[in-house]
Design a protein around this motif. Sequence first.
Motif, short mmCIF file in Angstrom:
data_model
loop_
_atom_site.label_atom_id
_atom_site.label_comp_id
_atom_site.label_asym_id
_atom_site.label_seq_id
_atom_site.Cartn_x
_atom_site.Cartn_y
_atom_site.Cartn_z
N ILE A 93 26.47 -123.30 -54.15
CA ILE A 93 25.76 -124.46 -53.62
C ILE A 93 24.32 -124.38 -54.10
O ILE A 93 23.67 -123.34 -53.92
CB ILE A 93 25.77 -124.46 -52.07
N LYS A 94 23.83 -125.47 -54.67
CA LYS A 94 22.44 -125.49 -55.12
C LYS A 94 21.56 -126.26 -54.15
O LYS A 94 22.00 -127.22 -53.51
CB LYS A 94 22.34 -126.15 -56.50
N ASP A 95 20.29 -125.84 -54.05
CA ASP A 95 19.33 -126.61 -53.27
C ASP A 95 18.71 -127.67 -54.17
O ASP A 95 19.08 -127.82 -55.34
CB ASP A 95 18.28 -125.70 -52.63
N LYS A 96 17.74 -128.41 -53.64
CA LYS A 96 17.12 -129.50 -54.40
C LYS A 96 16.32 -129.00 -55.60
O LYS A 96 16.02 -129.75 -56.51
CB LYS A 96 16.25 -130.35 -53.47
N ASN A 97 15.99 -127.71 -55.61
CA ASN A 97 15.27 -127.11 -56.74
C ASN A 97 16.23 -126.43 -57.72
O ASN A 97 15.81 -125.64 -58.56
CB ASN A 97 14.24 -126.10 -56.23
N ALA A 111 26.67 -131.45 -50.02
CA ALA A 111 26.50 -130.55 -48.88
C ALA A 111 25.67 -131.25 -47.80
O ALA A 111 24.88 -132.15 -48.09
CB ALA A 111 25.80 -129.27 -49.33
N ASN A 112 25.88 -130.80 -46.58
CA ASN A 112 25.16 -131.36 -45.45
C ASN A 112 24.85 -130.24 -44.46
O ASN A 112 25.72 -129.44 -44.15
CB ASN A 112 26.02 -132.44 -44.77
N ILE A 163 18.42 -118.52 -55.05
CA ILE A 163 17.86 -117.88 -56.24
C ILE A 163 18.11 -118.74 -57.46
O ILE A 163 19.10 -119.48 -57.53
CB ILE A 163 18.40 -116.45 -56.45
N GLU A 164 17.22 -118.64 -58.43
CA GLU A 164 17.33 -119.42 -59.65
C GLU A 164 18.07 -118.68 -60.76
O GLU A 164 18.79 -119.27 -61.54
CB GLU A 164 15.92 -119.79 -60.13
N SER A 196 24.50 -130.13 -60.13
CA SER A 196 23.61 -130.21 -58.98
C SER A 196 24.41 -130.56 -57.73
O SER A 196 25.47 -131.15 -57.80
CB SER A 196 22.50 -131.23 -59.20
N THR A 197 23.88 -130.14 -56.59
CA THR A 197 24.47 -130.44 -55.29
C THR A 197 23.66 -131.53 -54.63
O THR A 197 22.44 -131.41 -54.51
CB THR A 197 24.49 -129.18 -54.39
#
Length: 133
Positions: free
Chosen positions: A10-14, A84-85, A102-103, A129-130
């Motif tokens: 799962i990726k975050d907005k970054n 994701a939510n 982590i990137e 991307s998520t």
Amino acid sequence: MSKSFSRVLIKDKNHRLLMVQDRKGEWNFPGGKLEKGESLLQCAIREVKEEVNVQVTNLIELYEDVFIFNDVHWNGLFYFAKSANGIPTINEFDKFEDMKFIEHDYEAEFHTELTNTYHELFKRVESLSTDWN
């Protein structure tokens, strides 16, 4: 009876990947063991919700293989969450020490059996991307 597990990237907005750290200090993607009567997809969705309080949807299969942990063969299936939510929060304090996004794969130490697979998975999801609701 064979043993199986599923994990979810799962990726975050970054565009960083969510990782959880177990009691041994090793980092992993959220997920866990298959329970009787469920599919690996159902397992992935349930485990992520239980472990980090995130509801994942629109999962795509990334990779499947057999792994050996302590002489036990495990079928492992890795998914990527396109949606994701929720706010990632450690729910199972008896299992996890920490959680972070982590990137790069070199930012965490993985279980020896999973290291090469995780390096490959980081490459496979570079352009994905998520979407967070």
